[in-house]
Design an enzyme around this catalytic site. Structure first.
Site, PDB file in Angstrom:
ATOM      1  N   LYS A 249      12.094  -1.718   5.193  1.00  0.00           N
ATOM      2  CA  LYS A 249      10.708  -1.978   4.768  1.00  0.00           C
ATOM      3  C   LYS A 249      10.661  -3.280   3.987  1.00  0.00           C
ATOM      4  CE  LYS A 249       7.133  -0.129   1.623  1.00  0.00           C
ATOM      5  NZ  LYS A 249       6.679   1.043   0.837  1.00  0.00           N
ATOM      6  N   ASP A 254       3.282  -4.835  -2.908  1.00  0.00           N
ATOM      7  CA  ASP A 254       2.464  -3.686  -2.531  1.00  0.00           C
ATOM      8  C   ASP A 254       1.390  -3.436  -3.587  1.00  0.00           C
ATOM      9  OD1 ASP A 254       1.385  -1.370  -1.557  1.00  0.00           O
ATOM     10  OD2 ASP A 254       3.154  -0.103  -1.945  1.00  0.00           O
ATOM     11  N   LYS A 261      -3.574   0.377  -6.209  1.00  0.00           N
ATOM     12  CA  LYS A 261      -2.795   1.040  -7.253  1.00  0.00           C
ATOM     13  C   LYS A 261      -3.422   0.759  -8.622  1.00  0.00           C
ATOM     14  CE  LYS A 261       1.768   0.645  -5.021  1.00  0.00           C
ATOM     15  NZ  LYS A 261       2.118   2.070  -4.887  1.00  0.00           N
ATOM     16  N   ASP A 272       9.197  -3.933  -3.297  1.00  0.00           N
ATOM     17  CA  ASP A 272       8.899  -3.110  -2.126  1.00  0.00           C
ATOM     18  C   ASP A 272       9.478  -3.686  -0.822  1.00  0.00           C
ATOM     19  OD1 ASP A 272       7.875  -0.639  -1.527  1.00  0.00           O
ATOM     20  OD2 ASP A 272       5.873  -1.364  -1.024  1.00  0.00           O
ATOM     21  N   ASP A 331      -2.202   2.860   0.739  1.00  0.00           N
ATOM     22  CA  ASP A 331      -1.003   2.670  -0.079  1.00  0.00           C
ATOM     23  C   ASP A 331       0.231   3.297   0.572  1.00  0.00           C
ATOM     24  OD1 ASP A 331       0.512   1.779  -2.163  1.00  0.00           O
ATOM     25  OD2 ASP A 331      -0.177   3.293  -3.611  1.00  0.00           O
ATOM     26  N   GLU A 333       1.656   2.400   3.168  1.00  0.00           N
ATOM     27  CA  GLU A 333       1.745   1.329   4.172  1.00  0.00           C
ATOM     28  C   GLU A 333       3.148   1.193   4.770  1.00  0.00           C
ATOM     29  OE1 GLU A 333       2.201   0.910   1.046  1.00  0.00           O
ATOM     30  OE2 GLU A 333       3.974  -0.357   1.009  1.00  0.00           O
ATOM     31  N   ARG A 335       5.433   3.360   5.777  1.00  0.00           N
ATOM     32  CA  ARG A 335       5.706   4.171   6.969  1.00  0.00           C
ATOM     33  C   ARG A 335       4.970   3.595   8.185  1.00  0.00           C
ATOM     34  NH1 ARG A 335       3.308   9.381   4.042  1.00  0.00           N
ATOM     35  NH2 ARG A 335       4.359   8.283   2.355  1.00  0.00           N
TER      36      ARG A 335
HETATM   37  N1  BES Z   1       5.888   1.258  -2.385  1.00  0.00           N
HETATM   38  C1  BES Z   1       5.341   2.514  -2.690  1.00  0.00           C
HETATM   39  C2  BES Z   1       6.365   3.518  -3.189  1.00  0.00           C
HETATM   40  C3  BES Z   1       7.037   3.203  -4.494  1.00  0.00           C
HETATM   41  C4  BES Z   1       6.569   3.773  -5.667  1.00  0.00           C
HETATM   42  C5  BES Z   1       8.154   2.415  -4.549  1.00  0.00           C
HETATM   43  C6  BES Z   1       7.190   3.516  -6.855  1.00  0.00           C
HETATM   44  C7  BES Z   1       8.782   2.174  -5.740  1.00  0.00           C
HETATM   45  C8  BES Z   1       8.309   2.728  -6.887  1.00  0.00           C
HETATM   46  C9  BES Z   1       4.677   3.115  -1.445  1.00  0.00           C
HETATM   47  O1  BES Z   1       4.149   2.218  -0.543  1.00  0.00           O
HETATM   48  C10 BES Z   1       3.576   3.986  -1.914  1.00  0.00           C
HETATM   49  O2  BES Z   1       2.688   3.505  -2.553  1.00  0.00           O
HETATM   50  N2  BES Z   1       3.649   5.265  -1.597  1.00  0.00           N
HETATM   51  C11 BES Z   1       2.657   6.204  -1.978  1.00  0.00           C
HETATM   52  C12 BES Z   1       2.471   7.163  -0.827  1.00  0.00           C
HETATM   53  C13 BES Z   1       1.280   8.038  -0.960  1.00  0.00           C
HETATM   54  C14 BES Z   1      -0.006   7.243  -0.962  1.00  0.00           C
HETATM   55  C15 BES Z   1       1.291   9.009   0.187  1.00  0.00           C
HETATM   56  C16 BES Z   1       3.112   6.918  -3.234  1.00  0.00           C
HETATM   57  O3  BES Z   1       4.302   7.168  -3.384  1.00  0.00           O
HETATM   58  O4  BES Z   1       2.257   7.208  -4.071  1.00  0.00           O
HETATM   59 ZN    ZN Z   2       5.067   0.329  -0.540  1.00  0.00          ZN
HETATM   60 ZN    ZN Z   3       2.167   1.618  -1.039  1.00  0.00          ZN
END
Ligand code: BES
Ligand code: ZN
Ligand code: ZN
Length: 486
Positions: A249, A254, A261, A272, A331, A333, A335
């Site tokens: 990824k 992000d 966020k 990210d 968010d 994104e 996947r």
């Molecule tokens: N990049 C984030 C995940 C992340 C969070 C990485 C904290 C490092 C530290 C990812 O893209 C994300 O935002 N995931 C969401 C998924 C949810 C919306 C289903 C999350 O974890 O809240």
């Molecule tokens: Zn992310």
């Molecule tokens: Zn994200």
């Protein structure tokens, strides 16, 4: 850091600091009593007084007053013998080196012993010697410029471990770089440099080309950003029947997109792209060591931004596989972009795939910074990855992918939703379940969620806070395993 080796008596070693490892409750043995004698029993005195107990990561500095050519002896705790493993060996070497760095030591000598061998010491010291202050106009810390390993050492091991530790620190640097510098364009430049240096095949797919190929998932996320985005492919052919695909990824920042966020969750989101960075680092090791295996790297590289062009929650997009995705949360994104990368890797002939992604905050809830989550199939392939990670000293823990979890991503309008609707349960597993939809049954695939391990929030005795370079060593061990299996 220059690395030299010497098969020398400890009391004859010249260095700013000489590190000696001792287990908890262990009496000095081997070469150490002779050294102790040379420094008027200062080592046994430190043990007797309880200044040094041998606990893991403990470091006690002893001055030698010119009685031996090394200015200091660092007594380094190796912890309980029963708990000892390669991961700890590497980390205690790191804790010696972190102390040495803080003391301003330039030349560090390390006495190897059973279990604490050249590989662990080079990697541990290498990682500890990393300077996180990339943009400080005045350097605040010094670095170890010379590491001398004392003992009987295989020269191949030294080269190998040096390559791995340098590649890992390079990965950390890529992750550390601020997002205004480490843009998708810059990531592509780094990939081009790898291709040139190591004669890899390279394919850089821009947004228009991605659209033409049908990579609607990748393009969907990319369209919100003003920076150009790319799907980057590197190909290495070293021989053998297996084609390992590695997908990382590569979100260079992000924001969450329109599912923006909150401010406190935005900082550090430059990390990210750690999955892609670790893939780059692995390719660098592959280029240096030229294993007899084939590796195809596919990394989707883009920012995730909100804008008038950005994906909206409720949008439906069509992925490279033809499957449609309902965007319920922009968010989630990672996947989405990885879906097209996984499909493309399979189109390019990858039969075994590992993807690395900072995919979910939920993995931090499960494991904190201590382990990455693994999901995939078949079990034999997961086991191979887990075994490689164990040997690499990187902790990975498997999570289940029960059929029942599929309901979490059910969509009324499309084939699958990219995130749960309603209660956010089993967030990390949902990420795995989503990706699985884009992997053919016969493909061996493991997804590693490295959101908790790629970046650590607090300093540890053996490593600074921030990027860790997690994944490189596991992938290298995995590739070496494929090479042997042929
Ligand atoms: N990049 C984030 C995940 C992340 C969070 C990485 C904290 C490092 C530290 C990812 O893209 C994300 O935002 N995931 C969401 C998924 C949810 C919306 C289903 C999350 O974890 O809240
Ligand atoms: Zn992310
Ligand atoms: Zn994200």
């Amino acid at each position: 850091m220059k690395i030299t080796t010497a098969d020398q008596k400890l009391y004859k070693v010249h260095s700013d600091a000489l590190a000696v490892f001792l287990f908890e409750g262990e009496k000095p043995s081997g070469e150490v009593p002779r050294l102790d004698k040379a420094v008027s029993s200062s080592i046994s005195e430190a043990i007797k007084l309880g200044d040094f107990k041998g606990k893991a990561y403990e470091v006690t500095s002893i001055y030698t007053h010119g009685k031996v050519p090394s200015s200091r002896i660092l007594l380094v705790g190796a912890g309980k013998r029963a708990d000892f493993e390669p991961r700890i060996a590497r980390n205690i070497a790191g804790s010696a080196a972190r102390r040495a760095v803080k003391l301003g030591v330039k030349s560090l000598a390390v006495a190897l012993r059973e279990g604490v061998n050249a590989e662990e010491v080079i990697e541990g010291v290498g990682l500890a010697n990393y300077d996180p202050g990339l943009y400080k106009t005045k350097k605040e810390t010094s670095e170890i410029s010379e590491l001398t390993l004392i003992g009987d050492i295989n020269k191949q091991t030294v080269k190998h471990s040096q390559v791995v530790s340098e590649a890992t620190n390079w990965v950390r640097k890529l992750i550390s770089e601020p997002p205004n510098v480490m843009t998708p364009k810059r990531m592509v430049e780094e990939a081009r440099k790898l291709a040139k240096d190591y004669k890899f095949g390279i394919e850089v797919i821009n947004e228009q080309e991605a659209k033409d190929k049908g990579m609607g998932a990748f393009v969907g996320i990319a369209q919100g950003s003003d920076e150009p985005s790319y799907m980057v492919v590197l190909k290495y052919r070293g021989g053998g029947r297996q084609n390992l695909g590695i997908c990382g990824k590569g979100i260079t920042f992000d924001t969450g997109g329109l599912s923006l966020k909150p401010s406190d969750k935005l900082t550090d989101m430059k990390m990210d792209m750690a999955g892609a960075a670790s893939c780059f680092g692995t390719m660098r090791v592959v280029g240096e060591l030229k294993p007899k295996a084939n590796v195809i790297m596919v990394c989707p590289i883009t920012e995730n931004m909100p804008s008038g062009k950005a994906l909206k929650p409720d949008d439906v997009i069509t992925s490279l596989s033809g499957k449609t995705i309902e965007i319920t949360n922009t968010d989630a994104e990672g996947r989405v972009v990885l879906a097209d990368a996984l499909v493309y890797a399979q189109q390019l002939g990858a039969t075994k795939i590992v993807d690395l992604a900072t995919l979910t905050g939920a993995v931090l809830v499960i494991f904190g910074n201590e382990a990455a989550a693994a999901m995939g199939s078949p079990q034999s392939w997961i086991d191979q990855v887990l075994e490689s990670s164990e040997r690499a000293g990187e902790r990975i823990w498997q999570l289940p992918m029960y059929e029942e979890y599929k309901t979490v991503l059910k969509s009324e309008i499309a084939d699958i939703a990219n995130a749960y609707k309603g209660h956010p349960s089993a967030g990390t597993i949902a990420g795995g379940i989503f990706l699985q939809e884009f992997v053919k049954n016969k493909t061996n695939w493991v997804h590693l969620d490295i959101a908790g391990t790629a970046w650590i929030e607090n300093e540890k005795p053996f490593i600074t806070k921030g990027p860790t370079g997690f994944g490189v060593r596991t992938l290298v061990k995995l590739i070496e395993g494929l090479e042997k299996a042929k």
